[in-house]
Write an enzyme that holds these catalytic residues in place. Structure first.
Site, PDB file in Angstrom:
ATOM      1  N   VAL A  43       4.696   3.586   8.058  1.00 14.65           N
ATOM      2  CA  VAL A  43       4.184   2.438   8.808  1.00 14.65           C
ATOM      3  C   VAL A  43       2.921   2.801   9.877  1.00 14.65           C
ATOM      4  CG1 VAL A  43       6.060   3.618  10.723  1.00 14.65           C
ATOM      5  CG2 VAL A  43       5.213   1.120  10.705  1.00 14.65           C
ATOM      6  N   TYR A  54       0.302   0.847  12.753  1.00 18.59           N
ATOM      7  CA  TYR A  54      -0.020  -0.204  13.887  1.00 18.59           C
ATOM      8  C   TYR A  54      -1.398  -0.630  13.765  1.00 18.59           C
ATOM      9  CZ  TYR A  54      -1.031  -2.935  18.134  1.00 18.59           C
ATOM     10  OH  TYR A  54      -1.427  -3.745  18.991  1.00 18.59           O
ATOM     11  N   HIS A  55      -1.723  -2.062  13.561  1.00 21.88           N
ATOM     12  CA  HIS A  55      -3.165  -2.563  13.696  1.00 21.88           C
ATOM     13  C   HIS A  55      -3.217  -3.585  14.835  1.00 21.88           C
ATOM     14  CE1 HIS A  55      -3.979  -1.210   9.920  1.00 21.88           C
ATOM     15  NE2 HIS A  55      -3.051  -1.828   9.090  1.00 21.88           N
ATOM     16  N   SER A  61      -6.146   6.110  10.304  1.00 22.04           N
ATOM     17  CA  SER A  61      -5.111   5.981   9.406  1.00 22.04           C
ATOM     18  C   SER A  61      -5.700   5.666   8.143  1.00 22.04           C
ATOM     19  CB  SER A  61      -3.850   5.159  10.044  1.00 22.04           C
ATOM     20  OG  SER A  61      -3.394   5.671  11.100  1.00 22.04           O
ATOM     21  N   ALA A  70      -8.081   2.395   8.839  1.00 29.41           N
ATOM     22  CA  ALA A  70      -8.055   1.966  10.308  1.00 29.41           C
ATOM     23  C   ALA A  70      -8.754   2.971  11.091  1.00 29.41           C
ATOM     24  CB  ALA A  70      -6.790   1.279  10.444  1.00 29.41           C
ATOM     25  N   ARG A 109       0.915  -1.199   0.085  1.00 33.31           N
ATOM     26  CA  ARG A 109       0.004   0.061  -0.063  1.00 33.31           C
ATOM     27  C   ARG A 109       0.818   1.207  -0.076  1.00 33.31           C
ATOM     28  NH1 ARG A 109       0.874   2.103   4.631  1.00 33.31           N
ATOM     29  NH2 ARG A 109       1.148   0.910   6.402  1.00 33.31           N
ATOM     30  N   GLY A 110       0.247   2.636  -0.063  1.00 30.21           N
ATOM     31  CA  GLY A 110       0.870   3.757  -0.251  1.00 30.21           C
ATOM     32  C   GLY A 110       1.108   4.133   1.451  1.00 30.21           C
ATOM     33  N   CYS A 133       2.656   6.921  10.764  1.00 35.48           N
ATOM     34  CA  CYS A 133       2.802   7.628   9.448  1.00 35.48           C
ATOM     35  C   CYS A 133       3.891   8.570   9.021  1.00 35.48           C
ATOM     36  CB  CYS A 133       1.339   8.223   9.272  1.00 35.48           C
ATOM     37  SG  CYS A 133      -0.049   7.149   9.687  1.00 35.48           S
TER      38      CYS A 133
END
EC number: 2.3.1.181
Length: 216
Positions: A75, A77-78, A138, A153, A71-72, A169
């Site tokens: 970094v 977190y999920h 995000s 997200a 993806r664009g 990000c």
């Protein structure tokens, strides 16, 4: 031409990589008649590094895996308690540019939070949604064959501590916030139901079909 029916797939808690590869497969195999889909999911703890991601933004991942993805963006977190929504949209058929799709996704989150009297906004130079300079959602997309995958997200009711192990990000010191602390939706389920509504309204879908799990 009005957009076709939007198929909503409720996936529950799913491994990040398996959902990512399923998105790739759906996008690679779809044709001009394939339905647009919206995948609603939560992931176990994982850091994902987008194509623009720089390793120096991953400060201290510890025991949380880091996955390089297509993806664009940088970094992020999920983790459990975060609503992740993946729009698999034929943007060509819907006569949308990429920027317009990004704007629409941000707007659907803004509209949803407005129902809870939360004043959220987007930034032209930093995709995502913010409340009082803190990031609540995000966003990172990939377009292939005129179709989108990956997505957004929204922090709902999660452990925000892992965000301190990265520069979210790519922004050092960017503070994250979540719906529960602001009086927004209290559960991922509630947030998902509201976001599906505002997404379909902003995008102009006239009909929704709900499914449990991925198509076999």
């Amino acid at each position: 031409m009005q957009p076709q029916t939007l198929h909503i797939r409720h996936l529950g808690l799913q491994n990040y990589e398996s959902v990512w590869h399923a998105m790739q497969e759906y996008t690679d195999n779809r044709d001009s008649d394939s339905q647009d889909e919206l995948w609603v999911v939560e992931h176990p703890p994982v850091f994902t590094q987008g194509q623009a991601g720089k390793s120096e933004h991953i400060l201290n991942p510890g025991d949380i895996p880091v996955i390089q993805v297509d993806r664009g963006g940088q970094v992020t977190y999920h983790g459990p308690g975060q609503l992740v929504v993946y729009p698999l949209i034929d943007i060509k058929r819907n006569k949308l540019g990429v920027r317009q799709l990004v704007n629409n996704i941000e707007q659907c989150i803004i509209n949803m939070l407005a129902q809870y009297d939360i004043s959220a906004y987007a930034k032209a130079d930093a995709p995502g949604v913010y409340v009082q300079e803190r990031k609540i959602a995000s966003l990172g997309l990939r377009i292939r064959k005129g179709c989108s995958f990956h997505g957004m997200a929204l922090n709902v009711d999660m452990d925000l501590a892992p965000f301190q192990r990265i520069n979210p990000c790519g922004y050092a010191g960017l503070e994250m916030v979540q719906c529960k602390a602001l009086g927004g939706p209290q559960t991922v389920l509630e947030a998902g139901e509201k976001l599906v509504q505002t997404f379909s309204q902003v995008m102009g879908y006239l009909q929704l079909e709900h499914h449990q799990g991925l198509a076999k």
